[in-house]
Design an enzyme around this catalytic site. Structure first.
Site, short mmCIF file in Angstrom:
data_model
loop_
_atom_site.label_atom_id
_atom_site.label_comp_id
_atom_site.label_asym_id
_atom_site.label_seq_id
_atom_site.Cartn_x
_atom_site.Cartn_y
_atom_site.Cartn_z
N CYS A 128 1.46 -9.31 -3.62
CA CYS A 128 1.73 -8.04 -4.29
C CYS A 128 3.22 -7.72 -4.37
CB CYS A 128 0.99 -6.90 -3.59
SG CYS A 128 1.29 -6.79 -1.81
N HIS A 241 3.46 0.26 -2.74
CA HIS A 241 4.57 -0.36 -2.02
C HIS A 241 5.88 -0.03 -2.73
CE1 HIS A 241 1.63 -2.28 0.30
NE2 HIS A 241 1.74 -3.53 -0.09
#
Length: 337
Positions: A128, A241
């Site tokens: 990711c 994130h």
């Protein structure tokens, strides 16, 4: 078009269901798979309930065209032959196959054509943090080759799954009600009111597996000799994130050049007016498809370097959405069995 989701009960599996519905993915039939723990559960997709089947080594994938798998590396490795045996394209979200030479590692905004050469019938979905970073850096690399990248990541609890999100919420509840945390299972230390400078296991060079993924995967996706050094940190946000990124290019780039390139880049939202407190934050990017970028500025320590800040929903673009976009590209180019 028959689609399978392996690991349907997990955070990414549930996101697959939402994204396939939102994007009106052209499927005619859907089948869900899971472990003994989740087999028998039912999930609704477009008004119809689907029951999770137990993942087994049998002929359940015989008529499947595309299988989205997000059940962990061990499961991916064990069941890959079963899933691909009859020609299904396996788009895997684990790290198991990412660095295999005969498995393409794909971010559709950057190297979609790599997905067409898949001798084992497997396409790997990158990590990711890597996905979000290369989506932003690739348009800059086209201006001038990026030689080095330094990253500090700020990764939310959801990167460790749905149970990790619940644990963080439980820790905050315990702190408020009891003044101390007693639930510590998913992380090596208490995460509430804390940051943990470790994501995944340590490797012999004292970089974590997560940090080494960013080094190796960036080179493979961008077909580049770029060198990357990362420090990946777990923070106590719930979802999305963020990354602070320093990058060195062959020639000096102006902030204006970079902003212009990013303003036109697919999958990128430019939010960069720091004098008026406009910059991307994880609360803003949660649930969104694009990677948000801002705080673009010259690096005061290196004339050929700049730095920026980015944030993105790692369950969407960092996982499920990227995989669905790969599948959409295969369908568009007629490269499904």
């Amino acid at each position: 078009m028959k689609v399978a989701i392996v690991g349907a009960s997990g955070a990414v599996g549930q996101e697959f269901l939402r994204i396939l519905a939102e994007r009106n993915f052209p499927l005619d039939d859907l089948v869900l798979f899971g472990s003994h723990r989740s087999a028998g559960r039912k999930y609704n997709f477009k008004g119809k309930d689907y029951e999770v089947k137990l993942l087994q080594k049998n002929d359940d994938f015989k008529d499947v065209d595309i299988a989205f798998t997000s059940a962990g590396g061990d499961t991916a490795g064990e069941f890959a032959d079963t899933i691909t045996k009859y020609g299904a394209v396996m788009i895997d979200n684990s790290s198991h196959f990412r660095m295999d030479n005969d498995v393409p590692l794909v971010v559709p905004e950057i190297n979609p054509e790599d997905a067409l050469n898949r001798p084992r019938g497997i396409i790997a979905n990158p990590n990711c943090t890597t996905i979000m970073m290369v989506v932003v850096l690739n348009p800059i690399d086209k201006l001038s080759h990026i030689k080095k990248i330094h990253i500090a990541s700020y990764q939310s609890a959801s990167g460790a799954g749905a149970s990790a999100m619940k644990e963080l919420q439980e820790q905050y509840k315990e702190m408020v009600e009891d003044g101390k945390v007693t639930t510590i299972k998913k992380f090596p230390h208490q995460l509430a009111y804390n940051v943990i400078p470790q994501i995944d296991k340590m490797t012999p060079n004292d970089y974590t597996k997560e940090e080494m993924k960013m080094y190796n995967e960036t080179r493979k996706i961008m077909h580049s000799d770029v060198r990357t050094s990362a420090t990946c940190v777990r923070v106590s946000s719930l979802r999305s994130h963020s990354e602070s990124v320093w990058f060195e290019t062959e020639r000096p780039l102006s902030v204006e050049e970079i902003r212009k390139a990013l303003s036109k880049a697919p999958g990128v939202q430019l939010k960069d007016d720091p004098q008026h407190y406009v910059y991307p934050m994880p609360l803003e990017s949660a649930g969104k498809d694009d990677v948000y970028v801002g705080r673009i500025r010259k690096d005061l320590a290196d004339d050929n370097s700049c730095t920026l800040w980015l944030t993105g929903d790692q369950i969407r673009k960092g996982a499920a959405l990227n995989a669905v976009q790969i599948a959409e590209y295969l369908i568009k180019t007629g490269n499904v069995k």
